[in-house]
Scaffold this motif. Structure first.
Motif, PDB file in Angstrom:
ATOM      1  N   GLU A 158      -3.981  -5.054  -5.498  1.00  0.00           N
ATOM      2  CA  GLU A 158      -3.144  -3.724  -5.510  1.00  0.00           C
ATOM      3  C   GLU A 158      -1.923  -4.077  -6.337  1.00  0.00           C
ATOM      4  N   VAL A 159      -1.350  -5.322  -6.376  1.00  0.00           N
ATOM      5  CA  VAL A 159      -0.029  -5.413  -6.968  1.00  0.00           C
ATOM      6  C   VAL A 159      -0.433  -5.447  -8.506  1.00  0.00           C
ATOM      7  N   LEU A 211      -4.058  -7.975  -1.528  1.00  0.00           N
ATOM      8  CA  LEU A 211      -2.590  -7.823  -2.054  1.00  0.00           C
ATOM      9  C   LEU A 211      -2.529  -7.931  -3.644  1.00  0.00           C
ATOM     10  N   GLU A 212      -3.051  -9.123  -4.033  1.00  0.00           N
ATOM     11  CA  GLU A 212      -2.975  -9.359  -5.596  1.00  0.00           C
ATOM     12  C   GLU A 212      -3.948  -8.347  -6.446  1.00  0.00           C
ATOM     13  N   MET A 229       0.736  -1.070   0.040  1.00  0.00           N
ATOM     14  CA  MET A 229      -0.110  -0.021  -0.316  1.00  0.00           C
ATOM     15  C   MET A 229       0.966   1.257   0.127  1.00  0.00           C
ATOM     16  N   ARG A 254      -9.866  -1.569  -1.343  1.00  0.00           N
ATOM     17  CA  ARG A 254      -9.262  -1.375   0.383  1.00  0.00           C
ATOM     18  C   ARG A 254     -10.457  -1.110   1.181  1.00  0.00           C
ATOM     19  N   LEU A 274      -7.078 -11.255   2.482  1.00  0.00           N
ATOM     20  CA  LEU A 274      -5.898 -10.440   2.399  1.00  0.00           C
ATOM     21  C   LEU A 274      -5.005 -10.936   1.176  1.00  0.00           C
ATOM     22  N   PHE A 275      -4.908 -12.108   0.781  1.00  0.00           N
ATOM     23  CA  PHE A 275      -4.152 -12.402  -0.624  1.00  0.00           C
ATOM     24  C   PHE A 275      -4.715 -11.579  -1.816  1.00  0.00           C
ATOM     25  N   HIS A 326      -5.314   2.999   4.014  1.00  0.00           N
ATOM     26  CA  HIS A 326      -4.193   2.247   4.425  1.00  0.00           C
ATOM     27  C   HIS A 326      -4.088   2.226   6.150  1.00  0.00           C
TER      28      HIS A 326
END
Length: 130
Positions: free
Chosen positions: A102-103, A99-100, A1, A39, A95-96, A75
């Motif tokens: 955002e990436v 993360l995926e 983030m 988010r 959470l994964f 954040h």
């Protein structure tokens, strides 16, 4: 983030309206809308341990001050929540997924930056060698 936050801090207001020309594309500001909404939506999902749909409180995708504020708020909210829970299997999957998501936006933002000749913040040069 933090990398996402750095990217939007680094650019000027004009960049929020930029697209990738000659391909289907939304704007860099609209990318922020999706990131902020994810988010917020994943935090909601983490609190109830299941996906409950996408929502975003960002009302203006061309307002850098508002985008920065929402990025920092989301954040902080996620960090605070994660400090107070133990992560079970369901929440680890959520959470994964976050993360995926955002990436994947990082990859898109790299393409936007190259297409529009936007310089990267130092943190992106370190992380992605762009």
């Amino acid at each position: 983030m933090s990398l996402t936050d750095d990217f939007y801090h680094h650019m000027n207001d004009r960049c929020l309206r930029l697209r990738i020309s000659e391909v289907p594309s939304n704007t860099i500001g609209e990318q922020a809308y999706c990131i902020i909404g994810a988010r917020e939506s994943y935090l909601k999902a983490l609190k109830i341990s299941q996906w409950d749909g996408f929502e975003c409180s960002l009302l203006e995708s061309n307002n850098k001050t508002l985008i920065i504020s929402k990025l920092e708020e989301t954040h902080t909210n996620l960090e605070r929540f994660l400090q107070d829970i133990s992560i079970d299997e369901t929440n680890s999957h959520l959470l994964f997924d976050l993360l995926e998501h955002e990436v994947q936006h990082h990859g898109q933002l790299i393409r936007y930056a190259y297409a529009n000749k936007i310089e990267f913040p130092a943190s992106w040069n370190t992380r992605y060698t762009v």
